[in-house]
Design a protein around this motif. Structure first.
Motif, PDB file in Angstrom:
ATOM      1  N   GLU A   1       0.846  -1.192   0.000  1.00 12.96           N
ATOM      2  CA  GLU A   1       0.000   0.000   0.000  1.00 12.96           C
ATOM      3  C   GLU A   1       0.884   1.246   0.000  1.00 12.96           C
ATOM      4  O   GLU A   1       1.966   1.246   0.596  1.00 12.96           O
ATOM      5  CB  GLU A   1      -0.902   0.041   1.236  1.00 12.96           C
ATOM      6  CG  GLU A   1      -1.981  -1.025   1.263  1.00 12.96           C
ATOM      7  CD  GLU A   1      -2.878  -0.891   2.491  1.00 12.96           C
ATOM      8  OE1 GLU A   1      -3.760  -1.752   2.650  1.00 12.96           O
ATOM      9  OE2 GLU A   1      -2.700   0.059   3.277  1.00 12.96           O
ATOM     10  N   ASP A   2       0.405   2.289  -0.626  1.00 11.45           N
ATOM     11  CA  ASP A   2       1.122   3.558  -0.629  1.00 11.45           C
ATOM     12  C   ASP A   2       0.816   4.280   0.684  1.00 11.45           C
ATOM     13  O   ASP A   2      -0.339   4.627   0.951  1.00 11.45           O
ATOM     14  CB  ASP A   2       0.648   4.411  -1.809  1.00 11.45           C
ATOM     15  CG  ASP A   2       1.473   5.683  -1.976  1.00 11.45           C
ATOM     16  OD1 ASP A   2       1.963   6.225  -0.968  1.00 11.45           O
ATOM     17  OD2 ASP A   2       1.611   6.144  -3.114  1.00 11.45           O
TER      18      ASP A   2
ATOM     19  N   TRP B   1       1.411   7.255   1.599  1.00 12.72           N
ATOM     20  CA  TRP B   1       0.903   8.611   1.386  1.00 12.72           C
ATOM     21  C   TRP B   1      -0.581   8.577   1.025  1.00 12.72           C
ATOM     22  O   TRP B   1      -1.354   9.451   1.430  1.00 12.72           O
ATOM     23  CB  TRP B   1       1.701   9.296   0.279  1.00 12.72           C
ATOM     24  CG  TRP B   1       3.159   9.399   0.575  1.00 12.72           C
ATOM     25  CD1 TRP B   1       4.156   8.628   0.063  1.00 12.72           C
ATOM     26  CD2 TRP B   1       3.794  10.326   1.469  1.00 12.72           C
ATOM     27  NE1 TRP B   1       5.375   9.012   0.582  1.00 12.72           N
ATOM     28  CE2 TRP B   1       5.176  10.057   1.441  1.00 12.72           C
ATOM     29  CE3 TRP B   1       3.326  11.353   2.291  1.00 12.72           C
ATOM     30  CZ2 TRP B   1       6.099  10.772   2.197  1.00 12.72           C
ATOM     31  CZ3 TRP B   1       4.239  12.079   3.047  1.00 12.72           C
ATOM     32  CH2 TRP B   1       5.605  11.787   3.003  1.00 12.72           C
ATOM     33  N   GLU B   2      -0.975   7.575   0.277  1.00 14.45           N
ATOM     34  CA  GLU B   2      -2.379   7.433  -0.087  1.00 14.45           C
ATOM     35  C   GLU B   2      -3.237   7.180   1.149  1.00 14.45           C
ATOM     36  O   GLU B   2      -4.398   7.596   1.220  1.00 14.45           O
ATOM     37  CB  GLU B   2      -2.538   6.281  -1.095  1.00 14.45           C
ATOM     38  CG  GLU B   2      -3.917   6.157  -1.704  1.00 14.45           C
ATOM     39  CD  GLU B   2      -4.266   7.305  -2.639  1.00 14.45           C
ATOM     40  OE1 GLU B   2      -5.456   7.440  -2.983  1.00 14.45           O
ATOM     41  OE2 GLU B   2      -3.361   8.079  -3.038  1.00 14.45           O
ATOM     42  N   ARG B   3      -2.659   6.518   2.137  1.00 15.52           N
ATOM     43  CA  ARG B   3      -3.395   6.264   3.386  1.00 15.52           C
ATOM     44  C   ARG B   3      -3.823   7.586   4.029  1.00 15.52           C
ATOM     45  O   ARG B   3      -4.955   7.712   4.502  1.00 15.52           O
ATOM     46  CB  ARG B   3      -2.535   5.443   4.356  1.00 15.52           C
ATOM     47  CG  ARG B   3      -3.208   5.195   5.692  1.00 15.52           C
ATOM     48  CD  ARG B   3      -2.413   4.243   6.569  1.00 15.52           C
ATOM     49  NE  ARG B   3      -2.400   2.891   6.050  1.00 15.52           N
ATOM     50  CZ  ARG B   3      -2.055   1.813   6.746  1.00 15.52           C
ATOM     51  NH1 ARG B   3      -1.698   1.943   8.012  1.00 15.52           N
ATOM     52  NH2 ARG B   3      -2.077   0.619   6.194  1.00 15.52           N
TER      53      ARG B   3
ATOM     54  N   ARG C   1      -4.319  10.519   2.561  1.00 14.30           N
ATOM     55  CA  ARG C   1      -5.325  11.191   1.744  1.00 14.30           C
ATOM     56  C   ARG C   1      -6.698  10.528   1.859  1.00 14.30           C
ATOM     57  O   ARG C   1      -7.729  11.210   1.968  1.00 14.30           O
ATOM     58  CB  ARG C   1      -4.861  11.222   0.281  1.00 14.30           C
ATOM     59  CG  ARG C   1      -3.644  12.101   0.048  1.00 14.30           C
ATOM     60  CD  ARG C   1      -3.356  12.280  -1.419  1.00 14.30           C
ATOM     61  NE  ARG C   1      -2.816  11.089  -2.047  1.00 14.30           N
ATOM     62  CZ  ARG C   1      -1.518  10.824  -2.158  1.00 14.30           C
ATOM     63  NH1 ARG C   1      -0.619  11.643  -1.644  1.00 14.30           N
ATOM     64  NH2 ARG C   1      -1.084   9.729  -2.771  1.00 14.30           N
ATOM     65  N   GLU C   2      -6.709   9.205   1.847  1.00 17.51           N
ATOM     66  CA  GLU C   2      -7.994   8.501   1.904  1.00 17.51           C
ATOM     67  C   GLU C   2      -8.652   8.629   3.274  1.00 17.51           C
ATOM     68  O   GLU C   2      -9.875   8.783   3.364  1.00 17.51           O
ATOM     69  CB  GLU C   2      -7.795   7.030   1.537  1.00 17.51           C
ATOM     70  CG  GLU C   2      -7.450   6.804   0.069  1.00 17.51           C
ATOM     71  CD  GLU C   2      -8.512   7.362  -0.868  1.00 17.51           C
ATOM     72  OE1 GLU C   2      -9.710   7.059  -0.663  1.00 17.51           O
ATOM     73  OE2 GLU C   2      -8.147   8.119  -1.791  1.00 17.51           O
TER      74      GLU C   2
ATOM     75  N   ASN D   1      -0.459  16.582   2.815  1.00 14.10           N
ATOM     76  CA  ASN D   1      -1.412  15.494   2.570  1.00 14.10           C
ATOM     77  C   ASN D   1      -2.504  15.387   3.623  1.00 14.10           C
ATOM     78  O   ASN D   1      -3.501  14.709   3.397  1.00 14.10           O
ATOM     79  CB  ASN D   1      -0.665  14.160   2.458  1.00 14.10           C
ATOM     80  CG  ASN D   1      -0.122  13.928   1.068  1.00 14.10           C
ATOM     81  OD1 ASN D   1      -0.870  13.713   0.125  1.00 14.10           O
ATOM     82  ND2 ASN D   1       1.191  14.007   0.914  1.00 14.10           N
TER      83      ASN D   1
ATOM     84  N   ARG E   1       3.865  -1.467  -7.725  1.00 14.09           N
ATOM     85  CA  ARG E   1       2.737  -0.540  -7.773  1.00 14.09           C
ATOM     86  C   ARG E   1       2.483  -0.075  -9.209  1.00 14.09           C
ATOM     87  O   ARG E   1       1.351   0.038  -9.658  1.00 14.09           O
ATOM     88  CB  ARG E   1       2.981   0.660  -6.871  1.00 14.09           C
ATOM     89  CG  ARG E   1       1.736   1.519  -6.644  1.00 14.09           C
ATOM     90  CD  ARG E   1       2.064   2.781  -5.931  1.00 14.09           C
ATOM     91  NE  ARG E   1       3.048   3.562  -6.683  1.00 14.09           N
ATOM     92  CZ  ARG E   1       3.602   4.677  -6.240  1.00 14.09           C
ATOM     93  NH1 ARG E   1       3.321   5.117  -5.037  1.00 14.09           N
ATOM     94  NH2 ARG E   1       4.460   5.339  -6.973  1.00 14.09           N
TER      95      ARG E   1
END
Length: 453
Positions: free
Chosen positions: A67-68, A70-72, A74-75, A115, A448
């Protein structure tokens, strides 16, 4: 019921469900897909903050979960727009296990703030305030909340005066909140009362208490700290509470209900979310340890919950779990040799690995790890107490220990990392992943990319 004050002082609560709870109970394996449905409900509770990033979560995302990280952020921010998102950052070590260049620290904090991280809890394993300066200054420049932290531990050198002196040094750096971080659950209730009272007299900023329930004192410690004037406490929803986790959120909310410290949180909503969390936790049974109750050995070894759960898992993998008791006895001896350093990441791992080697090889310091040598060299900063000089001489082999802030000796690295990833990625977030974990970053980034193609 005895109430210390009639003046209303609602206690603020940070729930650790997505970070420390996962780290302490299920080896940091909680996936984002399991967080998001719960996060939407958590946003309605009215917490001071939710700890959801930092610590081992970054490493685990790219090492185990694909898993990214950084995406964690944002989500989760999309699901919790009304709640402060909080992370723990290891000072100059960020979310890794070594010191990084100042430009990496600065860029990492900037990207985390951009973020969606609102509160940065910054600590240093050695409580060397020099190692916190760059991170805290950057948090402040980004207009976010800097929470400066001192690690609570027990040793001949960790006195009340030391805690107060370090806390004042942090306040001089401009922190917004001071945190006393009891990562192993060693802070006894009456000791907490005494420390919090003195901190309240010494500091102007709010005080936050972080503790664990490993020694069975967590809830009592929180209550005495509240009566002594603490402003914020850490808890976790009941399915992840107690043992190596924090005291249960619901129990503390109920305890304070109708008192001047009433949190104002909705117990009915908390109970509903706890049911969801209980179901979610069943998916991680393979990562659970059997360390759910009070472990009195921790009063001697001082091992934090997350370290204990990961150590048990790793010893099981290599077939050495039967040596656990020997290793637990060796850990305090290694800790003394290394200047009574706190058992918190990354120094806890340094001590645990060295103690394990001392036991498995049947000879103390037959093998000295690179990290142990670096600590004896001064590469992590100034230790709270003096190190074992004979061990230092053996490890350094004539090399002179350093006494300056370790990062002063580390050249800036962002331009070099950008060049090394040219043709692979131009994303600053990807470059930071590589800067922190170069050995696993390339595989993660390539995997990824395949998933998106």
């Amino acid at each position: 019921m005895q109430v210390v004050t009639t003046k209303k002082k609602p206690i603020k609560i940070m729930d650790t469900i997505f970070r420390d709870a996962s780290q302490s109970k299920i080896a940091t394996r909680m996936r984002l897909e399991d967080m998001l449905p719960i996060a939407e409900k958590l946003d309605k509770v009215g917490y001071h903050s939710i700890e959801m990033w930092g610590g081992a979560t970054f490493d685990s995302c790219i090492r185990y979960l694909n898993e990214d990280p950084w995406e964690r952020i944002r989500e989760l921010k999309k699901k919790m727009p009304h709640t402060n998102m909080q992370m723990v950052i290891r000072g100059q070590s960020l979310v890794g296990y070594q010191h990084y260049p100042d430009d990496v620290v600065i860029r990492f904090v900037e990207k985390a703030a951009e973020n969606g991280i609102d509160i940065f809890r910054a600590f240093d394993a050695l409580d060397d305030v020099r190692n916190l300066r760059t991170a805290i200054e950057t948090v402040k420049k980004m207009g976010k909340i800097a929470e400066g932290t001192i690690c609570y531990t027990i040793s001949p050198v960790h006195t009340m005066d030391l805690i107060l002196d370090k806390a004042r040094q942090l306040e001089d750096l401009g922190i917004d909140i001071f945190c006393l971080k009891d990562m192993a659950g060693l802070l006894a209730p009456y000791a907490a009362s005494e420390i919090i009272k003195k901190l309240k007299k010494s500091l102007r900023v709010p005080i936050h208490l972080h503790t664990h329930d490993t020694c069975g004192m967590g809830a009592m410690t929180c209550l005495k700290a509240i009566e002594a004037g603490v402003d914020m406490i850490d808890t976790v929803l009941s399915p992840f509470s107690e043992g190596t986790g924090q005291p249960p959120t619901e129990s503390l909310v109920m305890t304070l209900k109708g008192t001047p410290y009433d949190t104002g949180l909705d117990l009915t909503l908390l109970a509903e979310i706890a049911d969801d969390v209980r179901e979610m936790k069943k998916r991680y049974k393979e990562f659970e340890t059997d360390l759910g109750g009070v472990d009195s050995r921790i009063m001697v070894t001082q091992i934090p919950g997350g370290v204990m759960s990961n150590m048990v898992a790793q010893l099981r993998q290599i077939g050495a779990l039967l040596r656990l008791d020997e290793i637990l006895k060796e850990i305090p001896r290694v800790r003394e040799d290394l200047g009574y350093i706190s058992l918190v990441t990354p120094t806890s791992q340094i001590i645990v690995v060295q103690a394990t080697l001392n036991v498995i090889t049947s000879e103390r310091y037959k093998i000295i790890t690179h990290q142990t040598k670096e600590l004896l060299r001064g590469g992590y900063g100034e230790t709270p107490g003096p190190v074992n000089r004979e061990l230092q001489k053996k490890a350094l082999k004539g090399e002179v220990p350093i006494t300056c802030r370790p990062a002063n000796l580390i050249p800036n690295g962002m331009d070099r990392f950008r060049n090394e990833l040219r043709g692979i990625t131009e994303s600053e977030e990807d470059i930071l992943i590589y800067a922190l974990f170069p050995h696993i970053a390339l595989d993660f980034l390539r995997n990824r990319h395949k998933g998106k193609s």
